[in-house]
Structure formats: structure tokens, C-alpha cells
Design an enzyme around this catalytic site. Sequence first.
Site, PDB file in Angstrom:
ATOM      1  CG  HIS A 319      10.336  87.449 -48.881  1.00  0.00           C
ATOM      2  ND1 HIS A 319       9.048  87.873 -49.082  1.00  0.00           N
ATOM      3  CD2 HIS A 319      10.444  87.200 -47.535  1.00  0.00           C
ATOM      4  CE1 HIS A 319       8.399  87.887 -47.924  1.00  0.00           C
ATOM      5  NE2 HIS A 319       9.223  87.478 -46.974  1.00  0.00           N
ATOM      6  CG  ASP A 355       6.452  83.274 -44.104  1.00  0.00           C
ATOM      7  OD1 ASP A 355       7.446  82.662 -43.699  1.00  0.00           O
ATOM      8  OD2 ASP A 355       6.293  84.495 -43.943  1.00  0.00           O
ATOM      9  CG  HIS A 357       6.578  88.317 -43.658  1.00  0.00           C
ATOM     10  ND1 HIS A 357       7.173  87.505 -42.726  1.00  0.00           N
ATOM     11  CD2 HIS A 357       6.527  89.564 -43.108  1.00  0.00           C
ATOM     12  CE1 HIS A 357       7.466  88.217 -41.647  1.00  0.00           C
ATOM     13  NE2 HIS A 357       7.090  89.460 -41.856  1.00  0.00           N
TER      14      HIS A 357
END
Length: 596
Positions: A319, A355, A357
Site C-alpha cells: 500500500h 493479497d 486488498h
Amino acid sequence: MILAENPHVSSEHSLASETLQMSRLTNGEAEIGLHKPNNQVQCQGSNGRYGNLGFDGTNGRPCRDENFGKEDIGASSRDASTDVLSKKATQQKEMTLEDMYNQDLNDDDDDSDWEPFPQHVEIVKWFCTNCTMVNLDDVAHCDICGEHRESGILRHGFFASSLLQDSGLTEIGADTRERHRGSQDSASNSSTAVGFDERMLLHSEVQMKSHPHPERPDRIRVIAASLATAGIFPGRCYPISAREITREELQMVHSLEHIEAVDHTSHMFSSYFTPDTYANEHSAHAARLAAGLCADLTKEIVSGRAKNGFALVRPPGHHAGVRQAMGFCLHNNAAVAALAAQASGAKKVLIVDWDVHHGNGTQEIFDQNKSVLYMSLHRHEGGKFYPGTGAADEVGTMGAEGYCVNVPWSRGGVGDNDYIFAFQHVVLPIASEFAPDFTIISAGFDAARGDPLGCCDVTPAGYAKMTHMLTDLSGGKLLVILEGGYNLRSISSSATAVIKVLLGESPGCELDNTLPSRSGLQTVLEVLQIQNKYWPALGSSLTKFQSQCSMYTIQNKKKQIKKRRRAVAPIWWKGGRKTLLYHLLNGHFHLKRRCL
């Protein structure tokens, strides 16, 4: 970016003085320090740490005079009332707490319902080590995941029994025990490297909150325990020494302002970049160690000294973008590894991110780069699932269209079948046409069954199968980097299954003949329609699935027609005595209310 320092608690000396004063007051020495300045700490009414305590340990009268206890009060201020107070205090000194309690019991007033100390009923709770969910104190097993509150999962990994109090291990296969005996001999001949350093455990949230942070040191501790119990690491894999990534290497990925902001947290007791992305004084060091391990593992693999590797690192990274830390991530480990691979001679790098996300940071970093192909499979739900990015039509920009491939699931609960299906018909065809020199897996295990954040259903066998499907790419030069995953049993069993594949073991359960869910098929079809213009290899799959979707549509229409027919009355109802009832049931006649 938010950087908010958490102030230290009050001075230990002041707290010790306050505790000592409370002890003296409880033992009847009420006249000692009544007029000393350090007694003022107790004159805080209901706002103080302990409230306004009287000498008997109960709440006394609030102190209203702000000058009470100051040294400049002269002897003239000692009037008759003060002498009476001192006399009573001196008399009180000769009595113990038990004497005072007995004296109160002998009073003329009826105090039969009085209690010496107030009884506060507190609901005692405990947090599950495995999934961090809260439970009441009267249960021994977590209501969410079933883990025993005192299981040995942190000592033995997922091999420890989840149902019994730390009573040993579940049965480990004979082949695993045999490998464990000769593990030290096989380590020197291993072609799989593992990057791990205990200093990364020091990265943790400082503030005590109502719930433990899901990104906690136990995540890598439990994986290391599982690997050690299985005799895999240390044992069949060999370690590489950890080093901190240099600022020059980080500047190839992040802006200088971002690097300095992360470094600045080393001078702060506690800080936050976002409400869920914390740092303490050790976090910057841990993040540099994680990135350094990923870079060095990459160099080991590209150079041929290792065939593949696993980066057991934290904090996670996918991220973290060019200028921001978010989503528990500080530095983008996968991006660092990709650029390290290119610096070591790999021209084209593939990053597969499974993942749960979307890796918005990795996508941002390589959004305009045709030499790095980024592919992500994640929950999206129309942008409602964190971080909201990663729609199928996000394909790259500025001439790099098609080098970003997103498979956005439209719901939770996605399992092995949908993931394997997407690998077979999207990931592998595009990756094979791209022909990478080096492959990176951003391996978050939060899509695993039982994860409290991902709420999906991928099993260790599913992760093993996906890893095995990628080993044929780039000559087997593959690096797996840990990202998310917040159920300790799920993350440790899944990571162990992946590392076994890296060591050359079969993935075990065959998942070749898999049928996707209807929503999974629709997602794959949407991706194929968008990416077909950039990757011709997808043409045959697109034609095949369009026909399948047409068959699905025809079958659904037939089912709907059958359901409607079941609701229609038999044909013989249309005549005879039941004609009126037939027409009423089918709404042919409408009863009209007579107006009065």
C-alpha cells in the site's frame, strides 16, 4: 500525512510520591503532609487519577481552595478549626484500618447495608491470540475461531492444538519428522533462501487501545515457529544476513520527503501516518531491514546463488506509494525487489499480488512502466472494499496500458476455485506472453479461510497450487514476499504450504478441474474483455467464456420459466365448477369495493 506524537505518561517520581502519600493516609497518618505541596496532587476532585481520596480510602470532600497546601501559608492561618483537625488526626494515627472499620460497625446508626469498599462489577474480557477477537472471561475457546485462550500457537505454530490448553502438538507426518532429523545436513544444499530478522518484531503499536492491532509482531513469530517445528527453517532453507536498505535504493521507489518522514519516526515514542498505520521508535529500522532483505534475496536469486526465496518480513509494503505510507505499510518491499532485480540484470519483472486488498502503492509506482507487469487479485466490490482502487479498467497509463491487470472480486467469500480459475485464464496467459525474467509474489494471506479482515475462503492447498503454477515462469526464479494476513493459523499454515512448494514438493491437493462461481466467472469475463486488446493470447479464452455465459443465461431463463409454470394452476382448473376460483387466483377478476 499525519505525524502525531504520543506523550509519555507522567513522571514516575510524582506517581511514587502519590502512592506513598495514599499509603500513609490509609494507615492513619493523616496529619503528615497535610500542608505539604506534594499533597496537592490529590486535590483534583473527580478529574484526578485517583479522585479526591480521604484518609479512609473513600472519596472525601472536594478541595475547593486552589491555594491549599502551599508553603507560603503562615502560622497565623492556623485557627481553632485547624487545631481541632490536627487533634482528630493525631487520635486517628493510633488506630488501624481494622479499628476504624470496627468503630464504624459499633456506631448507633444502622449501617447494615454499608460496605467498606464499593463493589464494581467489571466484565472481564480476553483477546484471542489467533484472530484478536474479543471474548468473555468465562469461555476458554474463542467464539470466532475456536482457538484456546492458552494454546501454544506462538511456540509451535499451526502444529499446536487449537482445542486444548498448551498440551503439545498435533500429529506431524512421518516424512516431516524424518526431515527434521536431517534438517541441518540438507540446509547447506538447499536452493531456497529465507530472509528473517527478529529486530522486525520491535515494530508494534505503542498505544493501548480497545482492540489489538491486526498487524502485530505475532504474525511473523508464528510463521517462524511453524517453519521451525516442521524442520523447514532453520533446516531445509538457508538464511541470508539482514541489512538496512540504503537511502539511495529507497529513492528509486519513494520520494525523499516520504523517506525522511519514515526516518523521523525513530525519534518519536509513537506516531501515526494514518489512523491505522502506526510507527514507534523501532519502526523505521524494521522497515529498512524488511526492504533490505527483499533486495538481497532478489540479488541471490537473479545471480543464481539461490533458486527462489521467501521474505518473512514486516511491516508490509504494497500500500505504500511514492509519497505516502498507508494500510499498515511504510516502504514498498515488492517495488524495491523489482528494481533490485532490474539492477541485477532482469529486464522484465512480473509482480503477482494475491493479497485480499489491492496493492494501490505498487500500482502507482509502476503505472507508467512497461518493464514491470503488475497483476492483482483482490476484493473490490465496486470500490467499497479498502483501499477502493483496483477496478478492472485500471490498466496503466502513458503508453504502459495493459501492464496493469486487476481481477476485482465483486463479493467476499471467494475461494480456491475462483482464484485458480483466474490464474488459468487470466494470470498465466498474460504472464506467459509477457515472459518475465523474474517473478515476485506479493503474498498476503488475508484472503485465507478464517481471516478476520479478508473474509474469503482460500485454503493452504489453494495458495500452494497458485505458487506451483508460477514456478514455470522466469526459469523458476521466484521471490515470495509476505504482505497481509491476520489469522495466525491461516497465515502460518498457508506460508508453510507455499515454502514447501518452493522446496520442490508437490502442492498436494489437485485443483485443476475447478468450476468458478457465477460472480467469479463474470469478473474473469470482464477482465478478459478489457485486457484482450492488449494481450492477444486472451482471445480464445474470451470467445469460450462468452459462449459459456450465454449458456448460463439460457439456463437461468429456463429455470425462471419453470418456476413460473409451477405457480400456474393445472389446465383442468380452467373449466367446470373451479373456473371462477381459477380466474380469481390468476388476477383476471378484481373485486371492487362498493362506495357508500
